[in-house]
Design a protein around this motif. Structure first.
Motif, short mmCIF file in Angstrom:
data_model
loop_
_atom_site.label_atom_id
_atom_site.label_comp_id
_atom_site.label_asym_id
_atom_site.label_seq_id
_atom_site.Cartn_x
_atom_site.Cartn_y
_atom_site.Cartn_z
N UNK A 189 15.71 48.18 32.97
CA UNK A 189 16.35 47.89 34.25
C UNK A 189 17.70 47.20 34.07
N UNK A 190 17.89 46.53 32.94
CA UNK A 190 19.23 46.00 32.66
C UNK A 190 20.23 47.12 32.50
N UNK A 191 19.83 48.20 31.81
CA UNK A 191 20.71 49.36 31.63
C UNK A 191 20.87 50.10 32.96
N UNK A 192 19.78 50.21 33.72
CA UNK A 192 19.85 50.85 35.04
C UNK A 192 20.85 50.13 35.94
N UNK A 193 20.85 48.81 35.90
CA UNK A 193 21.77 48.04 36.74
C UNK A 193 23.22 48.38 36.41
N UNK A 194 23.51 48.50 35.10
CA UNK A 194 24.88 48.85 34.71
C UNK A 194 25.26 50.22 35.24
N UNK A 195 24.32 51.18 35.23
CA UNK A 195 24.60 52.50 35.75
C UNK A 195 24.75 52.52 37.26
N UNK A 196 23.89 51.77 37.95
CA UNK A 196 23.93 51.75 39.42
C UNK A 196 25.21 51.09 39.93
N UNK A 197 25.72 50.09 39.20
CA UNK A 197 26.91 49.39 39.66
C UNK A 197 28.17 50.24 39.60
N UNK A 198 28.10 51.37 38.89
CA UNK A 198 29.23 52.30 38.91
C UNK A 198 29.48 52.77 40.34
N UNK A 199 28.42 52.94 41.09
CA UNK A 199 28.52 53.43 42.47
C UNK A 199 28.36 52.31 43.49
N UNK A 424 21.57 58.63 42.81
CA UNK A 424 21.81 57.78 43.98
C UNK A 424 22.54 58.56 45.07
N UNK A 425 23.50 59.39 44.66
CA UNK A 425 24.25 60.19 45.63
C UNK A 425 23.36 61.22 46.32
N UNK A 426 22.25 61.56 45.69
CA UNK A 426 21.30 62.49 46.28
C UNK A 426 20.20 61.77 47.05
N UNK A 427 20.34 60.45 47.18
CA UNK A 427 19.36 59.68 47.94
C UNK A 427 18.15 59.26 47.13
N UNK A 428 18.26 59.28 45.79
CA UNK A 428 17.15 58.87 44.91
C UNK A 428 17.50 57.53 44.29
N UNK A 429 16.63 56.56 44.42
CA UNK A 429 16.94 55.19 44.02
C UNK A 429 17.01 55.03 42.50
N UNK A 430 17.73 54.02 42.02
CA UNK A 430 17.78 53.75 40.57
C UNK A 430 16.39 53.47 39.98
N UNK A 431 15.52 52.82 40.76
CA UNK A 431 14.16 52.56 40.26
C UNK A 431 13.42 53.87 39.99
N UNK A 432 13.65 54.87 40.84
CA UNK A 432 12.98 56.16 40.67
C UNK A 432 13.49 56.89 39.44
N UNK A 433 14.81 56.86 39.23
CA UNK A 433 15.38 57.48 38.04
C UNK A 433 14.83 56.83 36.78
N UNK A 434 14.72 55.50 36.80
CA UNK A 434 14.18 54.77 35.64
C UNK A 434 12.74 55.17 35.38
N UNK A 435 11.96 55.32 36.44
CA UNK A 435 10.56 55.69 36.30
C UNK A 435 10.41 57.06 35.63
N UNK A 436 11.19 58.05 36.09
CA UNK A 436 11.10 59.38 35.51
C UNK A 436 11.50 59.37 34.05
N UNK A 437 12.55 58.63 33.73
CA UNK A 437 12.99 58.55 32.34
C UNK A 437 11.92 57.96 31.44
N UNK A 438 11.34 56.83 31.83
CA UNK A 438 10.42 56.11 30.96
C UNK A 438 9.13 56.89 30.73
N UNK A 439 8.67 57.64 31.74
CA UNK A 439 7.45 58.43 31.58
C UNK A 439 7.66 59.52 30.53
#
Length: 515
Positions: A189-199, A424-439
């Motif tokens: 989630x630290x890395x996710x935060x850096x990605x989300x803050x781009x937008x 995020x631009x497609x309406x999918x939250x950063x938490x959801x992207x992180x979940x798909x990646x980690x699985x």
């Protein structure tokens, strides 16, 4: 490792091993990518590459990283770039506490207690459950639980390699499943935060953002690994004819001492005390972990952000109490020494974080990440693929890349700056992207020889069967990987289709302010 028997160098798995071994260290992957990024940014800038910001409506132009301003920023901001890398603080704080709990033996003793007296008919699910919870202990789960599972299975008249496989599948294949958030959540989630803050510069990480999902995965993966072990893997291994650990008189496990049992009890009570304190800070007088002046959806933000500190105190204090009772910690100097030792093992991570931090921030400076996210989101919107299918694709992609690059943080640092804002631009939250990646990442951990613990697991198997080689271990673990991947895809599709919260305050859907 030279005495490890190998299989013929043929086939898809061998190709994965050869290709992965040719790749440079992840640190140098980032260094090479920084060089490539600088050249690409220059070309994109000269070509006038741009996009329209979806929130402000302003043009976003590609910036050359070889410009005077960006070169000056690179060398003058280098200390700030490194220290402000979001995962760095999260991981180091959690590891300060987790290192004490691991080095005092608290986590190892808890795992031994969890499986040593397991009923024979429930042996597999107990080993798997302890393995998934035990991945909070990182190294201790691999070094303590996995060989211990082999001993316990053999003592029960079952094939020890099946026990090792079940524990390995739980600890590593089930790395995305747990009853509690832990080090992996802080890291990703630290890395996710850096990605989300781009937008969205106002987006803040919540390390409990996948809590509900990982708990659900725990109860999905448990019967899956149980079934694969008892119905597929163990029958294939054949009946265990008995015997002892090959070529060693060294005991792998032993009963808990009175002090260890007492330490576990008091350590558990300490954990409950820390949880009680956090509950008090959330609902007690003054409620310091709730911001009553914020918007309703943001009032719990201080609580979510405090969870890093919460896990630090939980691990530190429970490990300290256990260590004091067992005699591992005699005074405060011993405690400081254990904390120092846990930090000394973070040396490689610091080097990796230094390289990753500069790649991520330079991607932001160039505006290429934002442009790719905007254009990529428009392309995906044009394809009209439903969100759950997009996430299933991300899950499979991360699992495939994991065959060649083992580090979860390195892969996510490469993917997050593009994929997180794009989704995020497609309406999918950063938490959801992180979940798909980690699985997807965890599902293939157990079949790649580039996974750092893979040789160690092989040695554990060879203690019972001298002829057991790399190919043998892969053949044993592939059914787990297939079923975990299938289960993960089904879970992420169903979860997102039903729009179930991924964790406290973490929804599947995401809406940008101003859209």
């Amino acid at each position: 490792m030279s005495d490890i028997p190998t299989q013929p160098n043929k086939g898809f798995i061998a190709a994965i091993e050869r290709t992965g071994n040719r790749l440079p260290d992840p640190v140098f992957i980032f260094i090479w990518l920084i060089g490539i990024l600088m050249v690409v940014s220059l070309i994109a800038s000269l070509a006038g590459l741009s996009a329209i910001h979806p929130v402000t409506g302003d043009p976003v132009d590609a910036k050359s990283l070889l410009s005077a301003d960006n070169l000056r920023r690179l060398v003058t901001d280098m200390p700030t770039t490194f220290t402000h890398f979001h995962p760095l603080g999260y991981v180091l704080v959690v590891m300060l506490g987790a290192g004490v709990a691991e080095r005092t033996g608290f986590l190892g003793a808890a795992m031994r207690a969890g499986v040593s007296n397991a009923p024979k008919m429930l042996l597999t699910p107990i080993v798997v459950a302890v393995g998934m919870i035990g991945n909070l202990a990182a190294d201790a789960a691999y070094v303590v639980l996995i060989p211990l599972a082999g001993v316990i299975f053999a003592a029960a008249g079952r094939h020890p390699v099946a026990g090792i496989a079940a524990a390995f599948a739980g600890v590593s294949g089930g790395f995305s499943a747990n009853l509690f958030p832990g080090q992996l959540d802080a890291l990703l989630f630290g890395i996710t935060e850096a990605g989300a803050e781009i937008l969205d510069p106002e987006w803040n990480a919540n390390i409990a953002g996948n809590w509900y999902l990982i708990m659900a995965l725990f109860f999905v993966y448990l019967p899956v690994i149980w079934y694969v072990t008892d119905r597929q893997v163990e029958p294939r291994l054949g009946k265990w004819e008995g015997g002892t650990v090959a070529d060693t008189d060294e005991p792998i496990s032993g009963p808990l001492t009175d002090d260890e049992r007492k330490g576990l009890i008091w350590g558990a009570l300490t954990i409950l005390a820390v949880i009680a304190v956090w509950v008090f800070l959330t609902i007690g007088p003054g409620t310091p972990l709730i911001d009553h002046d914020a918007r309703p959806e943001a009032r719990m933000t201080p609580f979510y952000q405090s969870l890093v500190a919460g896990f630090f105190f939980l691990f530190l204090l429970s490990g300290w109490v256990y260590g004091h009772i067992t005699g591992v910690i005699a005074n405060h100097r011993d405690l400081v020494r254990l904390m120092k030792e846990s930090m000394s093992e973070m040396g490689y991570y610091l080097v990796l974080a230094f390289a990753a931090a500069h790649f991520v921030v330079m991607f932001v400076w160039s505006n290429l990440g934002l442009i790719l996210a905007i254009d990529g989101a428009e392309f995906l919107r044009w394809t009209a693929l439903p969100g759950p299918l997009l996430l299933a694709g991300l899950l499979i992609l991360s699992g495939f890349i994991n065959l060649f690059v083992g580090s979860a943080s390195a892969k996510w640092a490469l993917l997050a700056p593009i994929l997180v804002p794009m989704l995020m631009l497609l309406g999918i939250s950063p938490e959801t992207a992180t979940a798909a990646y980690r699985i997807g990442d965890s599902a293939t951990n157990i079949i790649t020889p580039l996974m750092v613990y893979f040789p160690l697991i092989l040695i554990f198997c060879q203690r019972w069967d001298k002829e057991f080689g790399i190919g043998s271990l892969m053949a044993v673990m592939i059914p787990y990987s297939i079923w975990l991947m299938i289960s993960g895809v089904i879970m992420i599709i169903a979860w997102t289709a039903l729009n179930i919260p991924l964790g406290p305050g973490a929804m599947v859907d995401f809406t940008l302010t101003g859209r």
